[in-house]
Scaffold this active site. Structure first.
Site, PDB file in Angstrom:
ATOM      1  N   MET A   1      24.057   8.996   3.339  1.00  0.00           N
ATOM      2  CA  MET A   1      23.839  10.291   3.973  1.00  0.00           C
ATOM      3  C   MET A   1      24.061  10.213   5.484  1.00  0.00           C
ATOM      4  O   MET A   1      24.610  11.120   6.101  1.00  0.00           O
ATOM      5  CB  MET A   1      22.423  10.789   3.652  1.00  0.00           C
ATOM      6  CG  MET A   1      22.090  12.143   4.237  1.00  0.00           C
ATOM      7  SD  MET A   1      23.261  13.403   3.717  1.00  0.00           S
ATOM      8  CE  MET A   1      22.459  14.057   2.265  1.00  0.00           C
TER       9      MET A   1
ATOM     10  N   GLU B   1       0.812  -1.213   0.000  1.00  0.00           N
ATOM     11  CA  GLU B   1       0.000   0.000   0.000  1.00  0.00           C
ATOM     12  C   GLU B   1       0.846   1.265   0.000  1.00  0.00           C
ATOM     13  O   GLU B   1       0.464   2.287  -0.561  1.00  0.00           O
ATOM     14  CB  GLU B   1      -0.956   0.030   1.200  1.00  0.00           C
ATOM     15  CG  GLU B   1      -2.136  -0.932   1.074  1.00  0.00           C
ATOM     16  CD  GLU B   1      -1.802  -2.336   1.529  1.00  0.00           C
ATOM     17  OE1 GLU B   1      -0.618  -2.621   1.837  1.00  0.00           O
ATOM     18  OE2 GLU B   1      -2.734  -3.181   1.577  1.00  0.00           O
TER      19      GLU B   1
ATOM     20  N   PHE C   1     -12.173  -7.662  13.317  1.00  0.00           N
ATOM     21  CA  PHE C   1     -11.082  -8.133  12.461  1.00  0.00           C
ATOM     22  C   PHE C   1     -10.662  -7.023  11.502  1.00  0.00           C
ATOM     23  O   PHE C   1     -11.488  -6.420  10.833  1.00  0.00           O
ATOM     24  CB  PHE C   1     -11.534  -9.375  11.678  1.00  0.00           C
ATOM     25  CG  PHE C   1     -10.502  -9.846  10.698  1.00  0.00           C
ATOM     26  CD1 PHE C   1      -9.265 -10.316  11.148  1.00  0.00           C
ATOM     27  CD2 PHE C   1     -10.745  -9.805   9.337  1.00  0.00           C
ATOM     28  CE1 PHE C   1      -8.297 -10.733  10.241  1.00  0.00           C
ATOM     29  CE2 PHE C   1      -9.786 -10.230   8.431  1.00  0.00           C
ATOM     30  CZ  PHE C   1      -8.555 -10.691   8.889  1.00  0.00           C
ATOM     31  N   GLN C   2      -9.384  -6.760  11.448  1.00  0.00           N
ATOM     32  CA  GLN C   2      -8.799  -5.725  10.581  1.00  0.00           C
ATOM     33  C   GLN C   2      -9.413  -4.353  10.808  1.00  0.00           C
ATOM     34  O   GLN C   2      -9.598  -3.581   9.877  1.00  0.00           O
ATOM     35  CB  GLN C   2      -8.891  -6.136   9.107  1.00  0.00           C
ATOM     36  CG  GLN C   2      -8.028  -7.365   8.834  1.00  0.00           C
ATOM     37  CD  GLN C   2      -7.711  -7.583   7.375  1.00  0.00           C
ATOM     38  OE1 GLN C   2      -8.527  -7.311   6.510  1.00  0.00           O
ATOM     39  NE2 GLN C   2      -6.515  -8.091   7.097  1.00  0.00           N
TER      40      GLN C   2
ATOM     41  N   LYS D   1     -17.568  -1.095   5.246  1.00  0.00           N
ATOM     42  CA  LYS D   1     -17.973  -2.058   4.226  1.00  0.00           C
ATOM     43  C   LYS D   1     -19.482  -2.028   3.977  1.00  0.00           C
ATOM     44  O   LYS D   1     -19.929  -2.066   2.831  1.00  0.00           O
ATOM     45  CB  LYS D   1     -17.550  -3.466   4.670  1.00  0.00           C
ATOM     46  CG  LYS D   1     -17.812  -4.517   3.623  1.00  0.00           C
ATOM     47  CD  LYS D   1     -17.160  -5.853   3.977  1.00  0.00           C
ATOM     48  CE  LYS D   1     -17.324  -6.830   2.814  1.00  0.00           C
ATOM     49  NZ  LYS D   1     -16.696  -8.122   3.091  1.00  0.00           N
TER      50      LYS D   1
END
Ligand SMILES: Cc1cc2nc3c(=O)[nH]c(=O)nc-3n(C[C@H](O)[C@H](O)[C@H](O)COP(=O)(O)OP(=O)(O)OC[C@H]3O[C@@H](n4cnc5c(N)ncnc54)[C@H](O)[C@@H]3O)c2cc1C
Ligand SMILES: Cc1ncc(C[n+]2csc(CCOP(=O)(O)OP(=O)(O)O)c2C)c(N)n1
Lengths: 568, 165
Positions: free
Chosen positions: A479, A51, A113-114, A163
């Protein structure tokens, strides 16, 4: 017309002119994905491999085109993986809309869940965010999201859609008229009196300097800026974010200012008597020690965001407004008064600048044995006429790219300045390549950074994105190593990453072309071969291991106290 | 210096956390905060008291204005204003033989501060007092010797005087 939430999402995206969405699916996002599938060619979807990649790709798309980038992620881990991408866009004021799926409304707050509190987590790294609990609000919220993302000071906006909301029907009415949010009305035009004052100050200044930033790019104001610069014969310096607004090979351009800015740009800041900040935010990488920043100058600051003004540095003349409109106003006054003729003589100022320029602070020495990173970038610039779209990661290679790739145009430079996100480059380049399939898009990266989102090679191959990747491989987190060398007595704590994959084989494993280059004389041929190849290419340049970026202003130091390189 | 800032916001979920989140994320301090819907219930008024020097207050005002659901921000401390706070004080009066005289003294304090007794039991009183910060402090100090069981205070609320917005 009765539509489900998911159908409304697709309708609204199309209504906003969106043709490409970058994303990654999951359970809570299934209804939305189903509708995207049904939309077919009208709405293409690029499946990233993480993502974070989707967000950076949408961001790269936005930077390269000026349009709002769109990303779509699922709930929970999908949303948390998106956070770095949102924060990156937020720090650089990039217009994005990120749609995240959420667990169904009745489950919110149940540790379902999630489930994560996406709106809570992203509150401080978005310009605004929404949780849509009622499908009847969905179309309005999505329209507001686009409007907020692109107007005023742009930024990412997140819309969290449960959802069940995406599967509930409601009456859908197509957009009519502008979005109107009573509590959000950015000031666009500059105050006429302030504008006149600015012109007077420009006329009166003996040693004026334009200091311009990302705001010029975001406002698409480079034409107006060029006119002003040339009309008044002004020296101009850019922040890291402002590169490309003014052509790098023009004599008015002094290069970048700040921590790794040029000698002439930083000394011009330290010696000017009028500093005109245009769409720049006086970042600490730019100012160094605040009390020693532009100590002799009156300061004019043009910015659409009042919070940017007088945040770090007190300004004498603030002008709140859109850079393009304000510059148009300023230019109109100049035209009307024909200030060009009234111009006071600035010979002496230009002479000082030319003296500083003679220092050639970016000088480096390309020997016969070991490739210097600077040389690779200079060669790339000449092979592409400074016209390629360049995406970078974060580190030394990024600063060298800023210093040595002479940008000729705006929106060709994709780099994470504010957050400094390693892993930004490759996915950002994908986004730009999706927008401009025919253009040369090149990633300049380090062996550390590329490994942060290397999985996106898979995306490049799936969509046949001919992105060219240049790894300046020094075997170090360069760096950070540079800081350790200069400020921690060369104790290289956890910066040696010489144990690395064979990048050529890795590229080949994905189905891309891999090229390796060890010797200075092979740099140009390798670049030519790589750039000419029609597909995705990864070029691994073995470069000088311990080389430093100069000039360098030590953190908190004054600009004129920069450290110059060994050659100077 | 203390500043009383009045913030008119859309009355929607999450606004308060946007405002308080702004303060914590940017290291501004909030001394007190009170919030309630106004008029048509479409908007809410947040009154907050904060401290800081000029540039900090300027940033606070600008940053608040920048939040999307914020409709209006006013620094009431810029001009004449009336500020009020409400305090409820529970005083224990369970002191055996002295109890009665204690109660009488408390009642005197209550009347001096134009406070009210809003609850009484054989062993305790609840006193309600409104006013500015100084007055509440003074009242509390006077009641202290009698034994204070509990105190709650609202944050300050304030309005500009006269026609000033
Ligand atoms: C390793 C590393 C080193 C760095 N070294 C340097 C360095 O040497 N020099 C340097 O310059 N940077 C450097 N940076 C980048 C630095 O951290 C900042 O990101 C950068 O300086 C900010 O650029 P900016 O001031 O142009 O602001 P941006 O972040 O581009 O912000 C844009 C400004 O313009 C305003 N604006 C936006 N849209 C409009 C509009 N339409 N109209 C008017 N105003 C608008 C915004 O409100 C904002 O104030 C470095 C970063 C990294 C990672
Ligand atoms: C995600 C992330 N983690 C850590 C850092 C800190 N950091 C800044 S530059 C850098 C080294 C980058 O190394 P490399 O990509 O190899 O580039 P080089 O400096 O060698 O050109 C690190 C670790 C960062 N900017 N981003």
């Amino acid at each position: 017309m009765q539509l489900t939430g998911a159908e409304i999402v697709v309708k609204c995206l199309l209504e906003q002119g969106v043709r490409t969405v970058f994303g990654y699916p999951g359970g809570a996002a299934l209804y939305i994905y189903d509708e995207i599938h049904k939309a077919g060619d009208k709405l293409s979807h690029i499946l990233s491999r993480h993502e974070q990649g989707a967000l950076h790709a949408a961001d790269g798309y936005a930077r390269a085109t000026g349009a709002v980038g769109v990303a779509l992620v699922t709930s929970g881990p999908g949303a948390t993986n998106a956070v770095t991408g949102l924060a990156t866009a937020y720090m650089d004021s990039i217009p994005l809309v990120c749609i995240s799926a959420q667990v169904p409304v009745p489950l919110i707050g149940n540790d379902a869940f999630q489930e994560v509190d996406t709106v809570g987590i992203t509150r401080s790294c978005t310009k605004h965010n929404y949780l849509v609990r009622d499908v009847r609000d969905l179309a309005r919220v999505l329209r507001e999201a686009f409007y907020i993302a692109k107007s005023g000071r742009p930024g990412p906006v997140l819309v969290d859609i449960p959802k069940d909301v995406s599967n509930t029907k409601t009456e859908y009415t197509p957009a009519n008229g502008e979005v109107n949010i009573r509590s959000y009305r950015p000031t666009m035009k500059g105050h006429p009196r302030q504008v006149r004052r600015a012109v007077e100050m420009l006329q009166a200044a003996q040693r004026p300097l334009l200091y311009t930033g990302g705001g010029v790019i975001l406002a698409n104001a480079w034409e107006e800026l060029r006119w002003l610069t040339l009309a008044l014969d002004l020296p101009i310096t850019h922040t890291l974010m402002g590169l490309g607004a003014f052509p790098a090979n023009d004599r008015h351009f002094l290069g970048m200012l700040g921590m790794h800015g040029t000698y002439e740009a930083n000394l011009a800041v330290s010696n000017c008597d009028l500093l005109v900040a245009v769409g720049a935010r006086f970042d600490d990488r730019v100012t160094g020690k605040i009390s020693a920043f532009a100590p002799h100058a009156k300061i004019i600051h043009i910015d659409v965001d009042p919070t940017s003004i007088s945040k770090n540095v007190r300004v004498d003349l603030p002008i709140v407004g859109d850079v393009r409109l304000v510059l148009e106003q300023i230019n109109a006054v100049i035209r009307e008064e024909q200030t060009e003729q009234k111009q006071i003589d600035r010979q002496a100022w230009w002479q000082m600048i030319e003296e500083w320029r003679k220092k050639e602070c970016l000088r480096y020495n390309q020997g016969p044995e070991i490739i210097e990173s600077q040389y690779v970038i200079e060669s790339l610039c000449s092979l592409t006429d400074g016209q390629a779209i360049i995406a970078t990661d974060v580190g030394q290679h990024q600063m060298w790219a800023a210093q040595f790739y002479g940008f000729q145009q705006a929106r060709n430079w994709l780099t994470s300045g504010g957050l400094g996100t390693m892993g930004y480059g490759l996915p950002a380049a994908m986004g730009a390549q999706v927008a401009f399939p025919e253009r040369q898009v090149v990633v300049i990266t380090g062996d550390g950074s590329i490994q942060m989102n290397i999985q996106e090679l898979g995306t490049c191959l799936q969509y046949q994105l001919p992105v060219k990747i240049i790894i300046l491989n020094n075997g170090f987190l360069g760096m950070v190593r540079q800081w350790q060398e200069l400020f921690y007595e060369r104790r290289y704590a956890q910066t040696d990453i010489a144990v690395a994959p064979d990048f050529v084989k890795l590229a080949e494993a994905y189905g891309a072309l891999g090229l390796k280059c060890n010797r200075p004389e092979d740099v140009l041929p390798t670049l030519r071969q790589g750039l000419a190849h029609p597909g995705t290419v990864l070029m691994d340049f073995q470069v000088q291991r311990e080389s430093n970026v100069y000039p360098m202003v030590p953190a908190g130091g004054a600009l004129q106290d920069m450290i110059l390189g060994e050659l100077l | 210096m203390k500043h009383i800032i009045s913030v008119l916001v859309e009355n929607e979920a999450g606004v308060l956390s946007r405002v308080s989140g702004l303060f914590s994320a940017r290291g501004f301090n909030i001394e007190s905060l009170s919030v309630a819907p106004v008029g048509d219930k479409q908007s809410s008024r947040i009154t907050l008291v904060t401290g800081g020097d000029g540039p900090i207050i300027e940033q606070i005002l600008k940053q608040l204005n920048k939040l999307i659901p914020v409709i209006q921000v006013v620094n009431l401390s810029d001009g004449p204003h009336v500020g009020r706070e409400l305090m409820l004080i529970k005083v224990t009066t369970d002191r055996g033989a002295n109890d009665k005289s204690a109660r009488e003294e408390i009642m005197q304090i209550v009347s001096i501060f134009r406070a009210q007794v809003v609850d009484a039991t054989p062993t305790s009183l609840i006193i309600e007092v409104t006013g500015d910060n100084d007055k509440l402090h003074a009242c509390l100090a006077m009641l202290e010797p009698y034994g204070i069981a509990d105190v709650v205070r609202t944050g300050q609320v304030a309005l500009a005087r006269g026609n000033r917005k």
